[in-house]
Motif scaffolding. Structure first.
Motif, PDB file in Angstrom:
ATOM      1  N   THR A 131       0.839  -1.314   0.120  1.00 44.61           N
ATOM      2  CA  THR A 131       0.094  -0.029   0.093  1.00 44.61           C
ATOM      3  C   THR A 131       0.854   1.402   0.020  1.00 44.61           C
ATOM      4  O   THR A 131       0.539   2.152  -0.696  1.00 44.61           O
ATOM      5  CB  THR A 131      -0.807   0.078   1.065  1.00 44.61           C
ATOM      6  OG1 THR A 131      -1.678  -1.386   1.186  1.00 44.61           O
ATOM      7  CG2 THR A 131      -1.797   1.237   1.004  1.00 44.61           C
ATOM      8  N   ASP A 132       1.971   1.298   0.911  1.00 43.93           N
ATOM      9  CA  ASP A 132       2.707   2.388   0.690  1.00 43.93           C
ATOM     10  C   ASP A 132       3.226   2.542  -0.564  1.00 43.93           C
ATOM     11  O   ASP A 132       3.266   4.005  -1.075  1.00 43.93           O
ATOM     12  CB  ASP A 132       4.117   1.927   1.732  1.00 43.93           C
ATOM     13  CG  ASP A 132       3.935   1.779   2.936  1.00 43.93           C
ATOM     14  OD1 ASP A 132       2.775   2.086   3.507  1.00 43.93           O
ATOM     15  OD2 ASP A 132       4.946   1.473   3.714  1.00 43.93           O
ATOM     16  N   VAL A 133       3.662   1.871  -1.374  1.00 46.49           N
ATOM     17  CA  VAL A 133       3.960   2.179  -2.899  1.00 46.49           C
ATOM     18  C   VAL A 133       2.757   2.121  -3.568  1.00 46.49           C
ATOM     19  O   VAL A 133       3.192   2.218  -4.987  1.00 46.49           O
ATOM     20  CB  VAL A 133       5.221   1.050  -3.160  1.00 46.49           C
ATOM     21  CG1 VAL A 133       6.222   1.044  -2.306  1.00 46.49           C
ATOM     22  CG2 VAL A 133       4.586  -0.416  -3.461  1.00 46.49           C
ATOM     23  N   GLY A 134       1.592   2.380  -3.217  1.00 49.48           N
ATOM     24  CA  GLY A 134       0.544   2.897  -4.014  1.00 49.48           C
ATOM     25  C   GLY A 134      -0.265   1.723  -4.735  1.00 49.48           C
ATOM     26  O   GLY A 134      -1.252   1.852  -5.774  1.00 49.48           O
ATOM     27  N   CYS A 135      -0.151   0.441  -4.275  1.00 44.96           N
ATOM     28  CA  CYS A 135      -1.271  -0.601  -4.664  1.00 44.96           C
ATOM     29  C   CYS A 135      -2.682  -0.386  -4.197  1.00 44.96           C
ATOM     30  O   CYS A 135      -2.988  -1.249  -3.267  1.00 44.96           O
ATOM     31  CB  CYS A 135      -0.358  -2.133  -4.422  1.00 44.96           C
ATOM     32  SG  CYS A 135       0.833  -2.344  -5.361  1.00 44.96           S
ATOM     33  N   SER A 136      -3.388   0.560  -4.627  1.00 44.60           N
ATOM     34  CA  SER A 136      -4.479   0.900  -4.167  1.00 44.60           C
ATOM     35  C   SER A 136      -5.342   1.597  -5.165  1.00 44.60           C
ATOM     36  O   SER A 136      -4.682   2.294  -5.788  1.00 44.60           O
ATOM     37  CB  SER A 136      -4.356   1.736  -2.754  1.00 44.60           C
ATOM     38  OG  SER A 136      -5.553   2.396  -2.568  1.00 44.60           O
ATOM     39  N   PRO A 137      -6.474   1.184  -4.999  1.00 42.25           N
ATOM     40  CA  PRO A 137      -7.300   2.058  -6.411  1.00 42.25           C
ATOM     41  C   PRO A 137      -7.770   3.400  -5.787  1.00 42.25           C
ATOM     42  O   PRO A 137      -8.244   4.021  -6.688  1.00 42.25           O
ATOM     43  CB  PRO A 137      -8.656   1.125  -6.084  1.00 42.25           C
ATOM     44  CG  PRO A 137      -9.026   0.682  -4.815  1.00 42.25           C
ATOM     45  CD  PRO A 137      -7.278   0.220  -4.225  1.00 42.25           C
ATOM     46  N   ILE A 138      -7.460   3.968  -4.818  1.00 39.32           N
ATOM     47  CA  ILE A 138      -7.721   5.364  -4.572  1.00 39.32           C
ATOM     48  C   ILE A 138      -6.542   6.069  -4.127  1.00 39.32           C
ATOM     49  O   ILE A 138      -6.306   7.261  -4.060  1.00 39.32           O
ATOM     50  CB  ILE A 138      -8.681   5.520  -3.314  1.00 39.32           C
ATOM     51  CG1 ILE A 138      -8.227   4.674  -2.308  1.00 39.32           C
ATOM     52  CG2 ILE A 138     -10.110   5.175  -3.959  1.00 39.32           C
ATOM     53  CD1 ILE A 138      -9.141   4.762  -1.001  1.00 39.32           C
ATOM     54  N   ILE A 139      -5.085   5.417  -3.896  1.00 36.31           N
ATOM     55  CA  ILE A 139      -4.049   6.171  -3.798  1.00 36.31           C
ATOM     56  C   ILE A 139      -2.868   5.952  -4.352  1.00 36.31           C
ATOM     57  O   ILE A 139      -2.741   4.826  -5.091  1.00 36.31           O
ATOM     58  CB  ILE A 139      -3.582   6.451  -2.134  1.00 36.31           C
ATOM     59  CG1 ILE A 139      -3.455   4.648  -1.888  1.00 36.31           C
ATOM     60  CG2 ILE A 139      -4.533   6.902  -1.242  1.00 36.31           C
ATOM     61  CD1 ILE A 139      -2.820   4.469  -0.445  1.00 36.31           C
ATOM     62  N   TYR A 140      -1.945   7.002  -4.605  1.00 38.48           N
ATOM     63  CA  TYR A 140      -0.823   6.827  -5.284  1.00 38.48           C
ATOM     64  C   TYR A 140       0.487   6.340  -4.235  1.00 38.48           C
ATOM     65  O   TYR A 140       0.049   6.582  -3.061  1.00 38.48           O
ATOM     66  CB  TYR A 140      -0.342   8.335  -5.811  1.00 38.48           C
ATOM     67  CG  TYR A 140      -0.637   8.076  -7.411  1.00 38.48           C
ATOM     68  CD1 TYR A 140      -1.574   7.065  -7.862  1.00 38.48           C
ATOM     69  CD2 TYR A 140      -0.558   9.102  -8.306  1.00 38.48           C
ATOM     70  CE1 TYR A 140      -1.925   7.192  -9.122  1.00 38.48           C
ATOM     71  CE2 TYR A 140      -1.006   9.096  -9.707  1.00 38.48           C
ATOM     72  CZ  TYR A 140      -1.596   8.147 -10.139  1.00 38.48           C
ATOM     73  OH  TYR A 140      -1.709   8.013 -11.428  1.00 38.48           O
ATOM     74  N   PRO A 141       1.588   6.099  -4.712  1.00 35.22           N
ATOM     75  CA  PRO A 141       2.583   5.930  -3.706  1.00 35.22           C
ATOM     76  C   PRO A 141       2.807   6.980  -2.614  1.00 35.22           C
ATOM     77  O   PRO A 141       2.655   8.170  -2.977  1.00 35.22           O
ATOM     78  CB  PRO A 141       3.791   5.715  -4.501  1.00 35.22           C
ATOM     79  CG  PRO A 141       3.082   5.498  -5.881  1.00 35.22           C
ATOM     80  CD  PRO A 141       2.151   5.685  -5.982  1.00 35.22           C
ATOM     81  N   GLY A 142       2.902   6.534  -1.206  1.00 35.40           N
ATOM     82  CA  GLY A 142       3.159   7.597  -0.180  1.00 35.40           C
ATOM     83  C   GLY A 142       1.592   8.058   0.243  1.00 35.40           C
ATOM     84  O   GLY A 142       1.688   9.241   0.903  1.00 35.40           O
ATOM     85  N   TYR A 143       0.655   7.454  -0.132  1.00 34.98           N
ATOM     86  CA  TYR A 143      -0.945   7.673   0.235  1.00 34.98           C
ATOM     87  C   TYR A 143      -1.284   9.005   0.183  1.00 34.98           C
ATOM     88  O   TYR A 143      -2.008   9.660   0.391  1.00 34.98           O
ATOM     89  CB  TYR A 143      -0.887   7.930   1.934  1.00 34.98           C
ATOM     90  CG  TYR A 143      -0.236   6.334   2.513  1.00 34.98           C
ATOM     91  CD1 TYR A 143      -1.508   5.427   2.606  1.00 34.98           C
ATOM     92  CD2 TYR A 143       0.583   6.077   2.797  1.00 34.98           C
ATOM     93  CE1 TYR A 143      -1.361   4.158   3.144  1.00 34.98           C
ATOM     94  CE2 TYR A 143       1.103   4.706   3.197  1.00 34.98           C
ATOM     95  CZ  TYR A 143      -0.098   3.763   3.429  1.00 34.98           C
ATOM     96  OH  TYR A 143       0.291   2.581   3.744  1.00 34.98           O
ATOM     97  N   ILE A 144      -0.985   9.392  -1.365  1.00 32.55           N
ATOM     98  CA  ILE A 144      -1.373  10.576  -2.065  1.00 32.55           C
ATOM     99  C   ILE A 144      -2.732  10.325  -2.824  1.00 32.55           C
ATOM    100  O   ILE A 144      -2.479   9.396  -3.745  1.00 32.55           O
ATOM    101  CB  ILE A 144      -0.442  11.104  -2.898  1.00 32.55           C
ATOM    102  CG1 ILE A 144       0.626  11.464  -1.786  1.00 32.55           C
ATOM    103  CG2 ILE A 144      -0.803  12.791  -3.165  1.00 32.55           C
ATOM    104  CD1 ILE A 144       2.079  12.124  -2.349  1.00 32.55           C
ATOM    105  N   PRO A 145      -3.825  10.734  -2.397  1.00 36.95           N
ATOM    106  CA  PRO A 145      -5.155  10.555  -3.036  1.00 36.95           C
ATOM    107  C   PRO A 145      -4.936  10.435  -4.682  1.00 36.95           C
ATOM    108  O   PRO A 145      -4.390  11.541  -5.159  1.00 36.95           O
ATOM    109  CB  PRO A 145      -6.085  11.230  -2.697  1.00 36.95           C
ATOM    110  CG  PRO A 145      -5.613  12.126  -1.228  1.00 36.95           C
ATOM    111  CD  PRO A 145      -3.985  11.799  -1.395  1.00 36.95           C
ATOM    112  N   ILE A 146      -5.463   9.585  -5.468  1.00 35.03           N
ATOM    113  CA  ILE A 146      -5.381   9.671  -7.139  1.00 35.03           C
ATOM    114  C   ILE A 146      -6.170  11.203  -7.391  1.00 35.03           C
ATOM    115  O   ILE A 146      -5.838  11.615  -8.499  1.00 35.03           O
ATOM    116  CB  ILE A 146      -5.886   8.599  -7.795  1.00 35.03           C
ATOM    117  CG1 ILE A 146      -7.269   8.343  -7.411  1.00 35.03           C
ATOM    118  CG2 ILE A 146      -5.061   7.383  -7.420  1.00 35.03           C
ATOM    119  CD1 ILE A 146      -8.014   7.532  -8.273  1.00 35.03           C
TER     120      ILE A 146
END
Lengths: 909, 149, 413
Positions: A562-577
């Motif tokens: 998740t830290d590196v952005g494997c999430s449908p809503i955030i980019y690496p470092g928890y920055i929202p898309i």
């Protein structure tokens, strides 16, 4: 803080902390005073007497391991009398010792014998009586052998088991010269020993040795030792793998390095055999006419590129999706999400985190702005009060649990909240046993008690909570009705215990919360964690060292992925898309057009599967995930997978999911790759290559880069993993200051914003990561669970993990050591219910829910309350998720794995 | 008495470890600590099996083997030894047809050696369960043992 | 003709040991009542002034021990007083005599000591085989509780105290005070490393005072009569009285409480009725197994800690084992060494392996594989090594009998 003082050892001036252990000070200064029973992580024993010294002003000989240094102390560490004494002691030890050495272990005793010339029989003075002592060998454990004739009775194993691992499973039997080490009632395999092997690592002779690879290991032929990170749970233990003839033959814990300081659990020490399993995938496989046939990499990659491109062109970007992997490195995952976003052009990227801590993270992000644990793993030993809820920490995070137990021994308080008995209950001051799914009520009840007893921290609320006392008043009003009586009625926890726990938590100088799947995997998962955070905020148990909330991560790199952005809503470092500024920055970093990066939130794990079922997702790329065992309602998942046009699975083994694939790609295991993981306390740690991959298996990130290339995209020109990480550091500001050269010896905890920053051991000391820096209270009402028992389904089934297995056991069940301990599925039922339903302990039973059925063995156990059941979910032959529902927590989309109404019948084949 | 009844007399506190083991052993009709006794003690004191086992095997008054109704402890420490305890032991062995550490077939007597029993003014001495018997140099053991049924 | 001077045995034979009223009628618990009326520092002062030396064998100042424990911390959660009733030194039975005949006297001493150091919890750690003593003390504790002498706010003071019995279970080593603590904590009897001393970190890590039964039984008389009275008895370096337990080849074996400073000759010939069968005195072991052999040259030495030390002997527990001519020093030495081996806990290397080594030398001597002189030298060599490198007093014990054998019986061993 202790002050620095000056001492002299054999004339050498040495500075040391006042009160430090003399022997340790000598060792640290390079003065090698012989010792055997001493180990720096154990309390001094004074048994071997080898570390004798003389101290000016003190009569006679003094054991240096028992001395605390004082200003001006003058020590003689070596003179003729002292050396004679040491030789005498070693010669004595030889008298009761079988000194046969087979070259398979590091023998500290033997090294000293050689040093003093006692390896030569003519230099020995005392007759050997070991044969007359009838020493025994206990060979009954699945993982180790104890040979009393090689034991020098140094207590290191006993103390390691007790003081380090907190298990206290070992002791001596008898006394005097005939005494020897025992586990249980003198029978290792019937003892409480769980096989962590701390004792083996600490044994200075060959008395305690591991069983696996005994007849292969020859330290003389040792190829190399490689320090890397354990591939199992999220503690991130540092392992030292011994490699011989291209094969891992031993795994030890790395002493003196965090997070584990040499500690391991049974999986970390004995769970590496799967790497060399004959069942590893060694070549790409393409499904032709329903059968998998071997293919070349070119063939496979061409096919994949063609198919994915076709789907993209025909159905659009969002008809593609990917599952990344909590088991792969940051570098693998970073490039995977980059692939999905750049090549697929969608944000449909998620992974199993959605199935474990999504609700926790959702609640934490909203209230405190960060989904990661606030503290460090070693803080579990020093916090004054630990509240463990829905978290079987001893089995799921065994090494973190060792710190918890160390804390207990040091007088710290532990509150366990769990509907099911867990081994931590033995160490707990209070055990709250609420009915399944009543957590919000219980926590609101505790908050009620805290407010009634005036144990809130108004200063903290005023300064650190958004809208201060006003927000607090709203919470106060909401919990007003959760009186102890009412809470007892809902949860069945006696009101006295609720009050006692509330007091203990609120009054502690510092308190930490460890929360787990028990809380998160419910349809009210997010609300559960909101309640926890509410309680934490009003008592000010965060924002200081050794206080906060920590969701120990279930998998080795679930944090990092998740830290590196494997999430449908955030980019690496928890920055929202949705943050366009960041998206522009990232587009530049990735050298792609800003418009090519979708700003539309993607689908989550279960949503992806639902979309596949609805034929909206047509193609999937799965890296190291096994949804056919991990997803809720597997019958549904099966149908969804069958509907996909094209499925690529990249893994190290065939799994329950691979039969649905069109192409299977063989990947490298953790032991075959370089990279990094991020553990539960946000520590970025190295993974290092120890052995070659089998056959044609390849590094995950290289496969990803190649597929992209075949599809006409360049993800980047990387020569090494270190270069990939440098890009991650640019993409994710929380890791900006981290690079491989800085984490060579020990990992760094993010946030680490620049090269001079040493990392962050505790979050939120100054402010929260919310927009205005304040914590947010989210008062929530208890909502009775939608899933209820009925005449047809009279039980509520709970599921979870056990110590010996991991996730879908793809890895763990390929280790004899682990399967020797546990290899069979079971369901736990309260003995009262067993009688009530006319069943017998050991019966084969069929469990049926609305979703499906399975067969397993019945175990009568008071670990579960009446009306409740528990099953480990590792076993594919009895897949619990055939029974579970697809109902989701509306906020985090996590599935309700923990609560399934079902019935139990005797199985008739 | 039920084991749980025995335990109830003590707080579940490690300071009561030896008192509890004594009580369980005394309550056991065969004068020993059975595995069941050790298990219940471990659970009551919230400790591990090995801890209990280690303690039980360290102290000589505890036995992990069934013993007779009466335990004969002959003092064999220096004073009694000087006063011929060796002969006493031999006579008892002959009289009961058992060796040291053994139990008579009828499960009446177990013969053990003991360190100084503090009866040195009447050496050589022995104990039969709680009774101290001194001045054993010239006694008829059979008549002593006949008092214990 | 020397007379006994009974302080700790003053009520012996005069009262029913199971009757607290008898004890009170003889002036019992008056000293405790007086004590709780004094500041605890005053009691410690009196104890220091009395120069009472511990009667367990080591002979450390009882007053100073109290002082250290009392000063261990300003606001202690908990302190403990422990009565060491684990009498096991071969040839010693003085504590048993006190406990069986006057249990309340020991209890009163405990209560005063507990008050002096501020301990609200007191334990009697007693040998498991001392059934009669256990019974007597249990009854005494119950009776004292009934009378409110043990309990809350005793004698109307702010002092509250509880006393409990804890049983030993057959380990000589548990009489050593640090090992006793381990045993009391429910563990195997392994000695602790020191420091810390019990005064600082004892039972459960809390300041703890551990005193022998005889020491404690002396305290009421000191508090009641004052330290000057006590120091007027005995000798300068060893004031007061001592119970000697005499066994072996004498006509009247038993226990005698006498002023320190009497001679061995007086004890054997005047109180003990002389050597059995009219034989000649040959040797005595003073202080038990962890004691010393002496020959007739010591018969006229006054019995005291320091006077005996000058002769290379120890007073120890006050045990005296007498041997007449014709006795074998080899046999008794062997028996002593067997005893040590049996009681060695096995924790430290020198003691665990040294004990069998000593017996191995004895066996070689017995089988004529080595000569007497050589054997004694070897024994001395090994036991000296053990003495300087062992963890606890047990491994440091064999040197006592062996060195004294060399000193007094080099040619007869």
């Amino acid at each position: 803080m202790s002050r620095l003082i000056n001492i002299k050892i054999d004339g050498k001036n040495i500075q040391a902390n006042e009160g430090a252990n003399l022997l340790q000070v000598a060792h640290d200064s390079g003065i090698k005073i012989p010792s055997l029973c001493y180990h720096k992580k154990l309390t001094p024993t004074g048994a071997c007497r080898l570390c004798v010294t003389k101290i000016k002003g003190t009569n006679g000989l003094v054991m240096s391991c028992t001395v605390s240094v004082k200003e001006g102390m003058e020590i003689i560490a070596f003179d003729e009398e002292i050396e004679e004494t040491r030789k005498h002691i070693l010669d004595y030890l030889l008298a009761e010792h079988n000194d046969h050495y087979d070259g398979t272990y590091h023998d500290e005793f033997r090294e000293w014998l050689i040093h003093y010339g006692l390896d030569k029989h003519e230099n020995r003075k005392y007759p050997n009586i070991s044969k007359t002592l009838n020493y025994k060998i206990d060979d009954s454990s699945p993982v180790l052998t104890y040979d009393a004739s090689k034991c020098i009775k140094c207590f290191r194993c006993i103390k390691g088991c007790d003081e380090v691992q907190g298990k206290n499973v070992l002791s001596f039997s008898e006394r005097g010269i005939t005494s020897y080490i025992i586990a249980g009632f003198d029978q290792w395999n019937e003892s409480e020993c769980d096989g962590c092997g701390e004792c083996i690592q600490l044994c200075p002779t060959g008395a305690l040795v591991e069983k696996p690879h005994r007849d292969e290991i020859q330290l003389e032929n040792l190829e190399k030792k490689v320090v890397t990170t354990c591939p199992y749970c999220g503690v991130g233990c540092q392992l030292e793998l011994t490699v011989q003839d291209g094969k891992i033959v031993r795994s030890d814990g790395v002493e003196g390095v965090l997070p584990n300081d040499g500690r391991l659990c049974v999986k970390g020490r004995f769970g590496y055999d799967y790497v060399h399993s004959k069942e590893r995938l060694t070549t790409p496989l393409i499904k032709r006419d329903g059968k998998f046939v071997e293919a070349s990499w070119d063939e496979a990659l061409d096919l994949i590129a063609t198919k994915f491109t076709e789907i993209k062109e025909k159905y659009g970007h969002d008809a593609l999706a990917g599952y990344s992997s909590a088991k792969c490195t940051n570098e693998d995952n970073y490039l995977f999400q980059k692939f999905i976003r750049v090549v697929f052009g969608t944000n449909n990227i998620d992974y199993c985190t959605r199935l474990c801590h999504a609700s926790t993270v959702t609640a934490m992000l909203k209230s405190i702005g960060d989904g990661a644990g606030s503290n460090s793993i070693e803080d579990f030993a020093t916090t004054d009060c630990l509240f463990v809820t829905g978290n079987n920490i001893i089995e799921t995070h065994p090494v973190t649990a060792t710190y918890v137990k160390n804390g207990k021994y040091a007088g710290k308080k532990i509150i366990v909240c769990d509907p099911k008995w867990t081994p931590l209950v033995k160490y707990a001051d209070i055990w709250l046993q609420p009915r399944l799914g009543t957590d919000v009520a219980l926590l609101n009840g505790m908050i009620h008690a805290i407010i009634k007893e005036d144990l809130i921290d108004p200063d903290f609320i005023e300064k650190r909570v958004d809208r201060g006392m006003e927000a607090y008043e709203e919470l106060k009003q909401l919990v007003e009705k959760y009186t102890p009586e009412k809470t007892e009625e809902i949860t069945s926890v006696p009101k006295e215990k609720i009050i006692e726990a509330a007091r203990m938590y609120a009054r502690a100088k510092t308190a930490m919360i460890a929360t787990g799947m028990g809380l998160s995997q419910q349809v009210t998962g997010t609300n559960n964690v909101f309640s926890l955070i509410n309680m934490m905020m009003i008592t000010g148990q965060i924002g200081k060292e050794r206080a906060g909330i920590d969701p120990p991560r279930g998998q080795n790199n679930v944090q990092g992925a998740t830290d590196v952005g494997c999430s449908p809503i955030i980019y690496p470092g928890y920055i929202p898309i949705t943050n366009e500024k960041n998206r522009k920055r990232i587009a530049k970093l990735w050298s792609v057009d800003f418009e090519a990066l979708s700003g539309k939130p993607g689908l989550t794990t279960v949503e992806i599967m639902n979309a596949a079922y609805d034929e909206k997702i047509k193609g999937m790329y799965i890296m190291g995930e096994n949804p056919m065992l991990t997803d809720p309602d597997l019958n549904h998942t099966e149908k969804a997978l069958n509907k996909l046009d094209f499925l690529v699975i990249q893994d190290i083994f065939h799994t329950e999911t691979t039969p649905f694939a069109d192409v299977i790609l063989p990947a490298a295991s953790f032991a075959e790759k370089e990279g990094t993981f991020v553990n539960s306390d946000r520590r970025v740690i190295r993974v290092r290559k120890a052995v070659e991959s089998p056959g044609e298996a390849r590094d995950d990130w290289k496969i990803i880069v190649d597929i992209a290339e075949k599809m006409g995209y360049s993800l980047g020109d990387y020569n090494t993993e270190s270069e990939i990480f440098d890009e991650i550091a640019q993409a994710a500001p929380i890791m900006a200051g981290i690079s491989y050269d800085r984490i060579e010896h020990q990992g760094i905890q993010w946030p680490c914003p620049d090269k001079n920053h040493s990392g962050t051991s505790t979050l939120f000391l100054e402010k929260f990561n919310t927009p205005n820096g304040k914590g947010i209270l989210n008062p929530v009402e208890y909502i009775p669970q939608s899933e209820q028992t009925s005449k047809e389904f009279p039980f509520i089934l709970n599921s979870g993990r056990i110590l010996y297995h991991y996730h879908t056991s793809t890895m763990s069940r390929r280790n004899k050591s682990l399967t020797d301990f546990a290899n069979e599925s079971y369901v736990l039922m309260n003995p009262g219910d067993v009688i009530k339903f006319d069943l017998t302990d050991g019966d084969k039973v069929k469990l049926t829910s609305k979703q499906g059925e399975l067969v397993t063995a019945l175990q009568a156990s008071d670990q579960v309350a009446e009306g409740e059941l528990f099953m480990p979910w590792h076993y594919s032959e009895a897949p619990v998720n055939r029974l579970t529902r697809g109902d989701l927590d509306p906020f985090s989309k996590i599935a309700a794995f923990k609560l399934t109404a079902c019935r139990v019948e005797k199985f008739v084949s | 008495m039920e084991r749980s009844e025995v335990l109830k007399q003590f707080k579940p506190d490690h300071e009561n470890m030896l008192n509890i083991l004594h009580a369980l052993q005394n309550n056991n009709s065969q004068n020993y600590l059975s595995e069941e006794d050790l298990k219940i003690a471990a659970s009551y004191l919230n400790t591990t099996y090995s801890h209990i086992y280690g303690v039980a095997t360290y102290y000589t008054m505890f036995s992990l083997k069934p013993r007779g109704k009466y335990i004969i402890r002959v003092c064999n420490s220096p004073v009694c030894n000087m006063e011929n305890s060796t002969k006493v032991i031999e006579e008892i062995k002959k009289n009961l047809s058992i060796e040291v550490g053994e139990t008579t077939d009828d499960m009446r007597f177990t013969l053990e050696l003991s360190e100084c029993l503090g009866k040195c003014e009447e050496a050589p001495g022995m104990m039969i369960n709680e009774d101290v018997v001194g001045n054993l140099d010239n006694v008829d053991f059979k008549s002593i043992f006949d008092n214990y049924n | 003709m020397i007379q006994e001077k009974r302080i700790t045995l003053k009520n012996l034979g005069k009262i029913n040991p199971e009757s607290i009223d008898d004890y009170i009628n003889e002036g019992g618990y008056k000293a405790f009542e007086k004590a709780v009326g004094l500041h605890h520092i005053e009691i410690i002062d009196e104890m220091v002034k009395s120069s009472l030396r511990g009667r367990g064998g080591a002979g450390f100042s009882a007053g100073l021990k109290e002082k250290f424990t009392s000063e261990a911390c300003l606001r202690c959660e908990q302190k403990y007083l422990i009565c060491n009733a684990d009498e096991g030194e071969p040839g010693t039975f003085k504590d048993r005599i006190i406990m069986e005949n006057d249990p309340h006297l020991m209890l009163e001493g405990m209560l005063i000591a507990a008050y002096a150091i501020g301990a609200s919890k007191a334990y009697v750690y007693i040998r498991g085989e001392y059934y009669k003593s256990i019974d007597r003390i249990n009854k005494a504790i119950s009776a004292a509780k009934e009378k409110g002498i043990i309990g809350k706010n005793v004698f109307g003071s702010a002092f509250s105290v509880d006393v409990e019995i804890k049983l030993g279970a057959g380990s000589y080593l548990c009489g050593e005070e640090l090992t006793l603590l381990e045993s009391l904590e429910g563990k195997r009897g392994y000695p602790r490393i020191k420091p810390p001393f019990p005064a600082e970190k004892g039972l459960n890590g809390k300041p703890t005072l551990i005193n022998n039964v005889e020491t404690l039984a002396t305290i009421p008389a000191i508090i009641y009569n004052g330290p000057e009275w006590y120091t007027s008895l005995g000798t300068e370096d060893s004031p007061g009285t001592k119970i000697f337990t005499i066994s072996g080849d004498i006509n009247n074996p038993g226990y005698f409480e006498v002023e320190m400073g009497v001679t061995l000759r007086q004890l054997i010939y005047e109180l003990g009725g002389g050597i059995k069968d009219g034989k000649k005195f040959y040797a005595a072991i003073l202080g038990g197994a962890a004691g010393t052999f002496v020959n007739e040259s010591v018969l006229d030495t006054p019995m005291g800690f320091d006077t005996l030390k000058e002769k290379g002997a120890v007073l120890g527990s006050g045990a005296i084992m007498v041997m007449s001519e014709g006795r074998s020093l080899f046999d008794i030495t062997n028996s002593i060494l067997e005893f040590f081996k049996h009681e060695s806990c096995g924790k430290c290397v020198p003691c665990r392996i040294g004990m069998p080594q000593l017996l191995h030398i004895m066996e070689n001597l017995k089988n004529n594989k080595i000569g007497r002189v050589e054997a004694l030298d070897l024994l001395l060599y090994e036991s000296e090594f053990m003495a300087k490198s062992s963890l606890c007093p047990l491994g440091q014990s064999p040197i006592l009998p062996i060195k004294s054998l060399k000193q007094y019986f080099e040619n007869e061993f």
